[in-house]
Structures are given as C-alpha cells and as structure tokens.
Design an enzyme around this catalytic site. Structure first.
Site, short mmCIF file in Angstrom:
data_model
loop_
_atom_site.label_atom_id
_atom_site.label_comp_id
_atom_site.label_asym_id
_atom_site.label_seq_id
_atom_site.Cartn_x
_atom_site.Cartn_y
_atom_site.Cartn_z
N LYS A 24 0.79 -1.23 0.00
CA LYS A 24 0.00 0.00 0.00
C LYS A 24 0.83 1.29 0.00
O LYS A 24 0.35 2.32 -0.47
CB LYS A 24 -0.95 0.00 1.21
CG LYS A 24 -2.03 -1.06 1.11
CD LYS A 24 -3.03 -0.94 2.23
CE LYS A 24 -4.14 -1.97 2.08
NZ LYS A 24 -5.23 -1.76 3.04
N ASP B 186 -10.28 2.32 2.20
CA ASP B 186 -10.26 1.80 3.57
C ASP B 186 -10.71 2.87 4.56
O ASP B 186 -11.46 2.60 5.49
CB ASP B 186 -8.86 1.33 3.96
CG ASP B 186 -8.41 0.09 3.20
OD1 ASP B 186 -9.26 -0.75 2.91
OD2 ASP B 186 -7.21 -0.01 2.92
N GLY C 188 -0.49 -1.74 15.09
CA GLY C 188 -0.08 -1.70 13.69
C GLY C 188 0.37 -0.31 13.29
O GLY C 188 -0.08 0.69 13.86
N SER C 189 1.26 -0.25 12.28
CA SER C 189 1.74 1.05 11.81
C SER C 189 2.01 1.07 10.32
O SER C 189 2.72 1.94 9.82
CB SER C 189 3.02 1.45 12.57
OG SER C 189 4.05 0.49 12.36
N GLY C 190 1.43 0.12 9.58
CA GLY C 190 1.61 0.06 8.14
C GLY C 190 0.59 0.90 7.39
O GLY C 190 -0.07 1.78 7.95
N GLY C 191 0.41 0.60 6.10
CA GLY C 191 -0.48 1.37 5.26
C GLY C 191 -1.92 1.35 5.71
O GLY C 191 -2.60 2.39 5.74
N MET C 192 -2.43 0.18 6.09
CA MET C 192 -3.81 0.09 6.55
C MET C 192 -3.96 0.80 7.89
O MET C 192 -5.00 1.44 8.16
CB MET C 192 -4.25 -1.37 6.69
CG MET C 192 -5.69 -1.56 7.12
SD MET C 192 -6.85 -0.91 5.91
CE MET C 192 -8.41 -1.32 6.67
#
Length: 275
Positions: A75, A111, A134-138
């Site tokens: 992402k 999203d 979490g710390s990614g794209g989503m």
C-alpha cells in the site's frame, strides 16, 4: 446462501480488474465477479500476488487493466508507481485502489471511508480511548479515520521504532512498543490472519480485552479471528474485518465501473464471497 448469477462469455471488450496482495484471497474475486454478473457488466476480476511490484503495476498500465486493488504489503510502496494521488490516498500516504484512466494511473484509498462509516454505524463513542496495533499502510487509514471521527485519546502500538512513533506523532497519539489497555482495541496487524504465522494469536491480552468497551479487528480472513472470538466471549461489542472488506470493496467497485450497487446487492455479494 447467495448463489452467483450465470456468467456470460468473455470477449475482447471485457474489462479486467485485479488485486495485488501478499496473501491473495478469494473474497475480492468472488465479490466483484458476483456483482458484475448481477448487474450485467462486461468485467472480470482476478487476484494476484507479485515479487516485482513495479513490473506488476507497469502491466496494469500497459495492458489497459481497468482497476487494481492493493493490499498488504504494497500500500505504501505503490505510491511512487502511480501518476495521480487523490485526496483519500495522499492524505494518509497509503493506496488501496488504482484506477487506470487511459494509461494514467489514479490512486485512492477506500479503507479510510469504510472505517469511518463503521465507527458511525456501530455508534462507537469518540470519548473512548483507543489502542491501535499496527503502523503500516492500513494502520494509517484506520488511525486517520479514528482521529477524524473525533477519537483524540489514542495510542499506536507498534514494535517498529520508526513507523510507530511517526504515525502516532502525525495524528497526535501516543506510541507504545507493547500492547496497552484502552476502551477501544483495534487490530491492524496480520496477527490472527488465516494462513499466517500468527493465525491463532491476538495482539492484545485477555486482561486488555476484558477491560475494553469495544473491539475492532480489521483482519478479514477469517471474519471470526481469535481477537473477535475472545471479545465475543467477553461480551464486548465488535466490528469485524468482514464488514470493512465489504464496504471498501463496494467503493472500489464504484470507482472501477461507475455503478453503485444497492445495499442489498452488496450484502448478497459479501455473503457469496464468504460462502
């Protein structure tokens, strides 16, 4: 259980849509193809993975593929490969949808809107404190939707000492390398995802789940993740990844086709996709 409508023959005018994911599932393929058939649209949808993201996105452009859904872990990396970043993607620097307009690749993020809508429809109080794993794209989409929905007291839980603090700082949240207690627990990691190394785990402890007021797991496969199962056992209201994936996929469908299905059609497509 919903039954898929009959599919007509493909032809040279049929438009192709696709997905790119580290762990492809059947949901998007079944969801989109169901609606193409029910609405009589000359489209077909196929799921893919890749070890060469640049070549895959180049193929979207070169082959005239109409749309491409983008999932973990692509992402953020896909940003440098598209031409136009629309507000929903540029605001959070995360892409989950590419639309090919005559060779020009437009990037969106559906999203964000799906999460914001679910927080509202489930009447989750913005007075709640929040812990987001979490710390990614989503996670960017989720934290942005939370903050824009009025959730001002939050903690980003991430072991990554680079992306975790950066995401927290962007939205005025705290950062913790370890799970913390909060009124609303949100999982935006692969923990609990079917087929993954942590398929039987949860990112929060039983004590933290018991102390929460509500639990939200963005993982869609399975819909009843270990976290959701534990939350239901503790009599906590839940929001599931199944709800997120259906809403965001419906918005992608509109971007690809220009046609908005009814709520009933979306519900039937989601049921079919999970059958």
């Amino acid at each position: 259980m919903s039954t898929a409508p009959s599919r007509s023959f493909l032809n040279r005018e049929t438009q192709l849509c696709m997905s790119l994911s580290g762990r492809p599932s059947n949901f998007g393929t079944r969801f989109h193809n169901y609606l193409y058939d029910e609405l009589g649209l000359d489209f077909v949808y196929k799921a893919f993975t890749t070890t060469d993201l640049a070549a895959a996105v180049g193929g979207v452009r070169a082959l005239g593929i109409r749309g491409c859904a983008v999932s973990m872990p692509f992402k953020e990396d896909v940003i440098e490969l598209v031409d136009v970043m629309h507000g929903s993607a540029s605001a959070i620097e995360s892409v989950n949808t590419i639309v090919n307009e005559g060779g020009v690749l437009h990037a969106y993020n559906t999203d964000y809107q799906a999460v914001a809508n679910l927080l509202a429809t489930h009447s989750v109080s913005p007075d709640f404190s929040v812990a987001v794993a979490g710390s990614g794209g989503m996670a960017k989409a989720v934290v942005a939707a939370l903050r824009d929905s009025g959730f001002t007291r939050g903690t980003v839980v991430a072991r990554n000492a680079g992306t975790g603090p950066a995401l927290a700082e962007t939205y005025g949240y705290e950062w913790s390398a370890e799970a913390v207690a909060a009124d609303l627990l949100v999982n935006v990691t692969p923990v609990g995802m079917a087929g993954g190394p942590d398929a039987e785990s949860t990112p929060f402890t039983d004590e933290q789940i018991g102390a929460a007021q509500s639990v939200f797991d963005v993982v869609a496969m399975p819909s009843e993740t270990p976290l959701i199962v534990a939350a239901r056992a503790a009599n906590k209201p839940v929001i599931t990844g199944a709800e997120v994936i259906a809403l965001q996929a419906a918005e992608q469908f509109v971007l690809y086709t220009g046609v908005r299905p009814s709520d009933e059609q979306i519900a039937r497509a989601s049921e079919f996709a999970r059958s």
